[in-house]
Scaffold this active site. Structure first.
Site, PDB file in Angstrom:
ATOM      1  N   ASP A 249       0.853  -1.456  -0.009  1.00 54.45           N
ATOM      2  CA  ASP A 249       0.061  -0.011   0.064  1.00 54.45           C
ATOM      3  C   ASP A 249       0.673   1.272   0.250  1.00 54.45           C
ATOM      4  OD1 ASP A 249       0.373   0.356   2.737  1.00 54.45           O
ATOM      5  OD2 ASP A 249      -1.374  -1.151   3.474  1.00 54.45           O
ATOM      6  N   LYS A 271      -4.951   2.522  -0.197  1.00 56.78           N
ATOM      7  CA  LYS A 271      -5.546   2.674   1.291  1.00 56.78           C
ATOM      8  C   LYS A 271      -4.315   4.523   1.778  1.00 56.78           C
ATOM      9  CE  LYS A 271      -6.547  -0.710   4.300  1.00 56.78           C
ATOM     10  NZ  LYS A 271      -6.329  -1.571   5.050  1.00 56.78           N
ATOM     11  N   MET A 384      -2.605   7.779  12.570  1.00 54.11           N
ATOM     12  CA  MET A 384      -3.251   8.561  11.896  1.00 54.11           C
ATOM     13  C   MET A 384      -4.280   9.943  12.061  1.00 54.11           C
ATOM     14  SD  MET A 384      -5.316   4.865  10.471  1.00 54.11           S
ATOM     15  CE  MET A 384      -4.747   3.698  12.478  1.00 54.11           C
TER      16      MET A 384
HETATM   17  N1  SAH Z   1       1.314  -0.624  10.664  1.00 54.02           N
HETATM   18  C1  SAH Z   1       1.798   0.530  11.063  1.00 54.02           C
HETATM   19  C2  SAH Z   1       0.414   2.171  11.317  1.00 54.02           C
HETATM   20  C3  SAH Z   1       0.027   2.215  10.065  1.00 54.02           C
HETATM   21  S1  SAH Z   1      -1.699   2.690  10.418  1.00 54.02           S
HETATM   22  C4  SAH Z   1       3.000   1.206  11.901  1.00 54.02           C
HETATM   23  O1  SAH Z   1       2.845   0.254  12.825  1.00 54.02           O
HETATM   24  O2  SAH Z   1       3.699   2.223  12.433  1.00 54.02           O
HETATM   25  C5  SAH Z   1      -1.561   4.474   9.249  1.00 54.02           C
HETATM   26  C6  SAH Z   1      -0.078   5.420   9.965  1.00 54.02           C
HETATM   27  O3  SAH Z   1       1.369   5.535  10.754  1.00 54.02           O
HETATM   28  C7  SAH Z   1      -0.162   7.167   9.707  1.00 54.02           C
HETATM   29  O4  SAH Z   1      -1.521   7.811   9.489  1.00 54.02           O
HETATM   30  C8  SAH Z   1       1.054   7.762  10.789  1.00 54.02           C
HETATM   31  O5  SAH Z   1       0.133   7.914  11.119  1.00 54.02           O
HETATM   32  C9  SAH Z   1       1.151   6.349  10.491  1.00 54.02           C
HETATM   33  N2  SAH Z   1       3.258   6.448  10.174  1.00 54.02           N
HETATM   34  C10 SAH Z   1       3.023   5.327   9.357  1.00 54.02           C
HETATM   35  N3  SAH Z   1       4.775   5.548   8.889  1.00 54.02           N
HETATM   36  C11 SAH Z   1       5.080   7.092   9.483  1.00 54.02           C
HETATM   37  C12 SAH Z   1       6.035   7.672   9.397  1.00 54.02           C
HETATM   38  N4  SAH Z   1       7.027   7.497   8.058  1.00 54.02           N
HETATM   39  N5  SAH Z   1       6.177   8.742   9.651  1.00 54.02           N
HETATM   40  C13 SAH Z   1       4.752   9.196  10.838  1.00 54.02           C
HETATM   41  N6  SAH Z   1       3.798   8.107  10.581  1.00 54.02           N
HETATM   42  C14 SAH Z   1       3.986   7.102  10.380  1.00 54.02           C
END
Ligand code: SAH
Length: 472
Positions: A249, A271, A384
């Site tokens: 995604d 997504k 998020m």
């Molecule tokens: N499974 C992922 C989270 C998925 S939900 C994890 O463990 O990180 C998606 C959210 O993750 C985004 O909206 C943001 O809040 C956060 N996120 C993911 N990658 C990011 C990044 N490189 N920098 C900041 N926030 C991030």
């Protein structure tokens, strides 16, 4: 070739070590591990020998008779005259000798070793550049799975049976290739030996024409981390290079997708906030269908698959359809962003606990337990939460959080375009509004955010970089 490489059988063979320092202790440990009978001659032994077992210690000076019967001699002493004397006596008697750091006194040299016993890789630069062989060794360590030795032992335990079942050598070779480089090998490397055995039985039965070809499809649910490709795990990288098809995604950046096997099919399953290329049920179903076609399917997820990743839902579907799968954790955004922003999530002076919540709204509403989020000495990380940042901040304050509470938004954390906006609950919403962040972004709230002034270390390429000062 300056030195001839061989692997020596040292089981029950007498080996002499002259010297009692740390290096001598390492040699002692290595030789006993290979089953050799070690005798150490040294007036005193350093502490390093405390970890060594099953060796004989002669607490005195070296005497020429000590060489009697020895198959190998190691010398590791500071005494130059002793080094030379032992070396020449050993050579006179035709006993291979190694003197630490004195190549001219050695009749053999020690390679750098990657040990996945029974598989052992030995690397040597012929004594010219030991640093290069160590570098190469480190690279190999990262590329050879830690359970590779178990795979070798597993293969060994089946050799006779397979030899009888498939007498034709060429066909047998192809069979082994398919088995070790496929799901059976993968099971062993993931520690699922019973599954490996069961599957091998089935493949063998099919090979002998007494059963239908088993379905070799499986799913790897893999966390790709927050974006910096260096934060992938070894296993994630290995599975990325094995998969036949990849479902990814938008959270997985190109820099990471580039590491997937070149000829693997890629399926974008979308997504981004509000916009879904495929609904969750459709993704889960697609995983099942692809695995049923016999494919090795990689479901690559941003961060960690079990942290706000809906990974649990995807494998529930797999489990209910009996599709084999494995889950590889990844560095979750909170951990990656915190580290790359210089914000420890816990700290004795600021936070004894840390909570991760989602700021995702359902039908336009935030459904969070605000009371638990405004506790003192706690760090709150909101995933998020970019779209609803203003509302989240307002709610925290209306539930009692002081407007002076430090807070920061980290956008594209760990990536080259990382951007940080920090301030307090009182002023952060406006700053975030001005910054026009693209996401993904997380919000971190709590006293730990102030540590950034001292601990920040990662310099991104983003023109604004950290917007703390730019907007003040
Ligand atoms: N499974 C992922 C989270 C998925 S939900 C994890 O463990 O990180 C998606 C959210 O993750 C985004 O909206 C943001 O809040 C956060 N996120 C993911 N990658 C990011 C990044 N490189 N920098 C900041 N926030 C991030």
């Amino acid at each position: 070739m300056e030195y001839f490489p061989i692997f020596l059988d040292l089981r029950d063979q007498p080996v002499l070590i002259v010297g009692g320092g740390a290096l001598a202790a390492r040699r002692c440990a290595a030789v006993t591990e290979a089953g050799g009978q070690v005798r150490v001659v040294a007036e005193v032994l350093s502490e390093a020998f405390e970890d060594c077992r099953d060796f004989e210690h002669l607490a005195r000076d070296f005497a020429p008779d000590d060489l009697g019967g020895a198959r190998l001699v190691f010398v590791a002493s500071d005494d130059e005259a002793l080094n030379e004397r032992v070396s020449s006596l050993a050579r006179e008697r035709g006993i291979p000798v190694n003197v630490a750091d004195r190549r001219s006194l050695c009749s053999f040299i020690m390679p750098s070793i990657v040990n996945r016993s029974p598989v052992v890789v030995a690397v040597s630069s012929g004594g010219e550049a030991p640093i290069l062989s160590r570098l190469l060794r480190a690279k190999l360590e990262t590329r050879i799975p830690s359970r590779f030795g178990q795979l070798a032992a597993f293969t060994g335990s089946w050799r006779q049976r397979i030899k009888q079942a498939i007498p034709d050598a060429a066909r047998r070779g192809r069979f082994w290739e398919r088995v070790t480089d496929g799901p059976v090998g993968e099971y062993v490397l993931a520690g699922q030996t019973d599954d490996a055995r069961r599957l091998l039985e089935k493949i063998l039965a099919a090979e002998r024409g007494v059963a239908a070809e088993p379905n070799l499809g499986e799913v790897y649910l893999v966390g790709a981390g927050p974006g910096d490709p260096d934060l992938l795990t070894f296993r994630a990288l290995r599975l990325m290079q094995q998969a036949d098809v990849v479902l990814h995604d938008r959270l997985v950046p190109d820099a990471i997708l580039d590491l997937v096997r070149r000829d693997a099919e890629r399926v974008f399953v979308g997504k981004r906030r509000g916009e879904h290329a495929l609904a969750q049920e459709a993704i889960s179903q697609l995983l099942v269908d692809l695995a049923r076609q016999g494919k090795r399917v990689l479901r690559l997820k941003g961060g960690d698959p079990f942290t706000f990743g809906r990974g649990g839902e995807e494998i529930e579907t797999l489990a209910s359809h009996g599709i084999p799968f494995q889950v590889v954790p990844g560095i979750t955004a909170a951990n990656g962003c915190a580290a790359y922003a210089g914000i420890p999530l816990t700290h004795r002076d600021h936070a004894q606990s840390c909570v991760f919540v989602t700021g995702h709204t359902k039908d336009g509403k935030l459904d969070l337990n605000w009371q638990t989020l405004v506790q003192p000495n706690q760090t709150v990380v909101v995933y998020m939460g970019l779209a609803a940042a203003g509302e989240i901040i307002a709610q925290l304050m209306s539930h009692g959080a002081a407007p002076s509470t430090p807070a920061a938004v980290i956008d594209n954390g760990t990536r080259d375009n990382q951007q940080i906006v920090d301030g307090t609950l009182g002023d952060l919403a406006d700053k975030v509004e001005c910054a026009n962040l693209e996401g993904p972004a997380i919000l971190i709230v709590g006293g730990v955010v102030t540590l950034r002034d001292k601990l920040s270390w990662f310099a991104s390429n983003h023109a604004g970089g950290s917007l703390t000062h730019a907007t003040e």
